[in-house]
Design a protein around this motif. Sequence first.
Motif, mmCIF file in Angstrom:
data_model
loop_
_atom_site.group_PDB
_atom_site.id
_atom_site.type_symbol
_atom_site.label_atom_id
_atom_site.label_comp_id
_atom_site.label_asym_id
_atom_site.label_seq_id
_atom_site.Cartn_x
_atom_site.Cartn_y
_atom_site.Cartn_z
ATOM 1 N N ASP A 141 36.506 30.656 35.551
ATOM 2 C CA ASP A 141 37.289 31.759 36.118
ATOM 3 C C ASP A 141 38.324 32.773 36.625
ATOM 4 O OD1 ASP A 141 35.448 30.057 38.876
ATOM 5 O OD2 ASP A 141 37.119 29.476 39.322
ATOM 6 N N LEU A 142 37.587 33.909 36.707
ATOM 7 C CA LEU A 142 39.378 35.018 36.936
ATOM 8 C C LEU A 142 39.816 34.412 38.026
ATOM 9 C CD1 LEU A 142 36.606 37.598 36.181
ATOM 10 C CD2 LEU A 142 38.509 35.869 34.450
ATOM 11 N N VAL A 143 41.245 35.286 38.527
ATOM 12 C CA VAL A 143 41.877 35.483 39.271
ATOM 13 C C VAL A 143 41.165 35.397 40.951
ATOM 14 C CG1 VAL A 143 44.015 36.206 41.212
ATOM 15 C CG2 VAL A 143 44.048 35.692 38.534
ATOM 16 N N ARG A 144 40.049 36.377 41.232
ATOM 17 C CA ARG A 144 39.689 36.813 41.985
ATOM 18 C C ARG A 144 38.377 35.248 42.838
ATOM 19 N NH1 ARG A 144 36.973 39.806 37.812
ATOM 20 N NH2 ARG A 144 34.870 39.864 37.987
ATOM 21 N N HIS A 145 38.169 34.495 42.104
ATOM 22 C CA HIS A 145 37.297 33.545 41.836
ATOM 23 C C HIS A 145 38.275 33.181 43.100
ATOM 24 C CE1 HIS A 145 35.378 34.957 38.603
ATOM 25 N NE2 HIS A 145 34.547 35.467 38.954
ATOM 26 N N SER A 146 39.435 33.035 42.590
ATOM 27 C CA SER A 146 40.040 31.678 43.126
ATOM 28 C C SER A 146 40.009 31.897 45.006
ATOM 29 C CB SER A 146 41.517 31.561 42.905
ATOM 30 O OG SER A 146 41.518 31.101 40.808
ATOM 31 N N LEU A 147 40.062 32.617 44.631
ATOM 32 C CA LEU A 147 40.405 33.592 46.372
ATOM 33 C C LEU A 147 39.304 33.103 47.264
ATOM 34 C CD1 LEU A 147 41.685 37.386 46.302
ATOM 35 C CD2 LEU A 147 43.194 35.246 47.441
ATOM 36 N N GLY A 148 37.707 33.213 46.612
ATOM 37 C CA GLY A 148 37.099 32.736 47.213
ATOM 38 C C GLY A 148 36.508 30.671 47.743
ATOM 39 N N LEU A 195 42.650 40.842 25.254
ATOM 40 C CA LEU A 195 43.356 41.643 24.369
ATOM 41 C C LEU A 195 43.947 42.622 26.025
ATOM 42 C CD1 LEU A 195 44.424 41.045 20.974
ATOM 43 C CD2 LEU A 195 45.294 40.130 22.923
ATOM 44 N N ASN A 196 42.954 43.623 26.031
ATOM 45 C CA ASN A 196 42.616 44.969 27.123
ATOM 46 C C ASN A 196 42.747 44.302 28.186
ATOM 47 O OD1 ASN A 196 41.665 46.316 24.535
ATOM 48 N ND2 ASN A 196 39.809 45.691 24.829
ATOM 49 N N SER A 197 43.396 43.379 28.827
ATOM 50 C CA SER A 197 43.093 42.880 30.260
ATOM 51 C C SER A 197 44.635 44.003 30.749
ATOM 52 C CB SER A 197 43.619 41.396 30.543
ATOM 53 O OG SER A 197 44.464 40.463 29.455
ATOM 54 N N ASP A 198 44.942 43.631 31.801
ATOM 55 C CA ASP A 198 45.646 44.014 32.643
ATOM 56 C C ASP A 198 46.701 43.445 33.131
ATOM 57 O OD1 ASP A 198 47.210 45.739 34.417
ATOM 58 O OD2 ASP A 198 45.704 47.200 35.238
ATOM 59 N N THR A 211 46.431 41.033 37.224
ATOM 60 C CA THR A 211 46.217 39.535 37.488
ATOM 61 C C THR A 211 47.667 39.123 38.000
ATOM 62 O OG1 THR A 211 45.854 39.849 35.155
ATOM 63 C CG2 THR A 211 46.268 37.611 36.226
ATOM 64 N N LEU A 212 48.385 39.680 38.493
ATOM 65 C CA LEU A 212 49.565 39.747 38.860
ATOM 66 C C LEU A 212 49.955 39.621 40.439
ATOM 67 C CD1 LEU A 212 52.816 39.307 39.264
ATOM 68 C CD2 LEU A 212 53.503 41.227 38.971
ATOM 69 N N GLU A 213 48.720 40.817 40.649
ATOM 70 C CA GLU A 213 47.988 41.192 42.225
ATOM 71 C C GLU A 213 47.476 40.578 42.654
ATOM 72 O OE1 GLU A 213 47.482 45.284 40.994
ATOM 73 O OE2 GLU A 213 49.028 46.418 41.752
ATOM 74 N N GLY A 214 46.159 39.916 41.819
ATOM 75 C CA GLY A 214 45.535 38.931 42.041
ATOM 76 C C GLY A 214 45.879 38.084 42.717
ATOM 77 N N ILE A 215 46.887 36.978 42.166
ATOM 78 C CA ILE A 215 48.089 36.018 41.893
ATOM 79 C C ILE A 215 48.333 36.222 43.201
ATOM 80 C CG2 ILE A 215 49.552 34.098 41.389
ATOM 81 C CD1 ILE A 215 48.306 35.213 38.250
ATOM 82 N N LYS A 227 51.740 38.675 24.722
ATOM 83 C CA LYS A 227 50.948 39.946 26.247
ATOM 84 C C LYS A 227 50.839 38.285 27.308
ATOM 85 C CE LYS A 227 46.703 41.189 28.159
ATOM 86 N NZ LYS A 227 45.155 41.315 27.625
ATOM 87 N N ASN A 228 50.960 36.663 27.390
ATOM 88 C CA ASN A 228 50.601 36.319 28.188
ATOM 89 C C ASN A 228 52.374 35.519 28.708
ATOM 90 O OD1 ASN A 228 48.233 35.596 28.442
ATOM 91 N ND2 ASN A 228 47.972 33.749 27.105
ATOM 92 N N GLN A 229 52.985 35.663 27.708
ATOM 93 C CA GLN A 229 54.216 36.034 28.723
ATOM 94 C C GLN A 229 54.867 37.181 29.308
ATOM 95 O OE1 GLN A 229 54.452 32.667 27.582
ATOM 96 N NE2 GLN A 229 57.015 32.524 26.687
ATOM 97 N N LEU A 230 55.184 37.926 29.036
ATOM 98 C CA LEU A 230 54.462 39.490 29.568
ATOM 99 C C LEU A 230 53.770 38.735 30.861
ATOM 100 C CD1 LEU A 230 54.436 41.944 26.976
ATOM 101 C CD2 LEU A 230 56.588 41.152 28.264
ATOM 102 N N ALA A 231 53.142 38.468 31.094
ATOM 103 C CA ALA A 231 52.919 37.949 32.105
ATOM 104 C C ALA A 231 53.317 36.810 33.459
ATOM 105 C CB ALA A 231 50.637 38.130 32.600
ATOM 106 N N ASN A 232 53.837 36.523 32.685
ATOM 107 C CA ASN A 232 54.834 34.883 33.110
ATOM 108 C C ASN A 232 55.822 35.134 33.698
ATOM 109 O OD1 ASN A 232 52.916 33.080 32.394
ATOM 110 N ND2 ASN A 232 53.807 32.459 30.454
#
Length: 135
Positions: free
Chosen positions: A29-36, A60-63, A67-71, A103-108
């Motif tokens: 699943d991706l974040v967008r799938h959680s909405l559904g 590693l190329n993800s944004d 991800t934050l906007e989706g969450i 990368k995950n730490q920055l996202a967190n």
Amino acid sequence: MLQLVSGQHFVWWQLRGSHALMGAAVAGDLVRHSLGRLWAVVPTAKLVALQIGTNDHASLNSDRVKTLEGIARVVAKASRLVPDAVILLVAISPTPDAARYEKNQLANSLIATLADGGRVRFVDPTPLVDRTDPE
């Protein structure tokens, strides 16, 4: 304080106590799938725990901003569907891969900004995890 238990269940084991859990995750699943899938949240729920964003960050190329906007959209929708529940955001899980870990730490750190200290809370179990252990 959270205690380490085997596997990925350590956070949920501590947080759930005697409460029933309903998992709505699907592998990949991706974040967008959680909405559904938010329709599955019971309107009387007291806690909605979300651990999402891991798969979005598998590349590693993800944004991380997307991800934050989706969450943020998931949090907003859950807040509307279950107005009396606490929304618990669980950090993206740590990884032994150094580049993905950073990368995950920055996202967190961005995800943590969604927490208001009241109804929306953030927990990061990363310090409890041995990153050298592949399990």
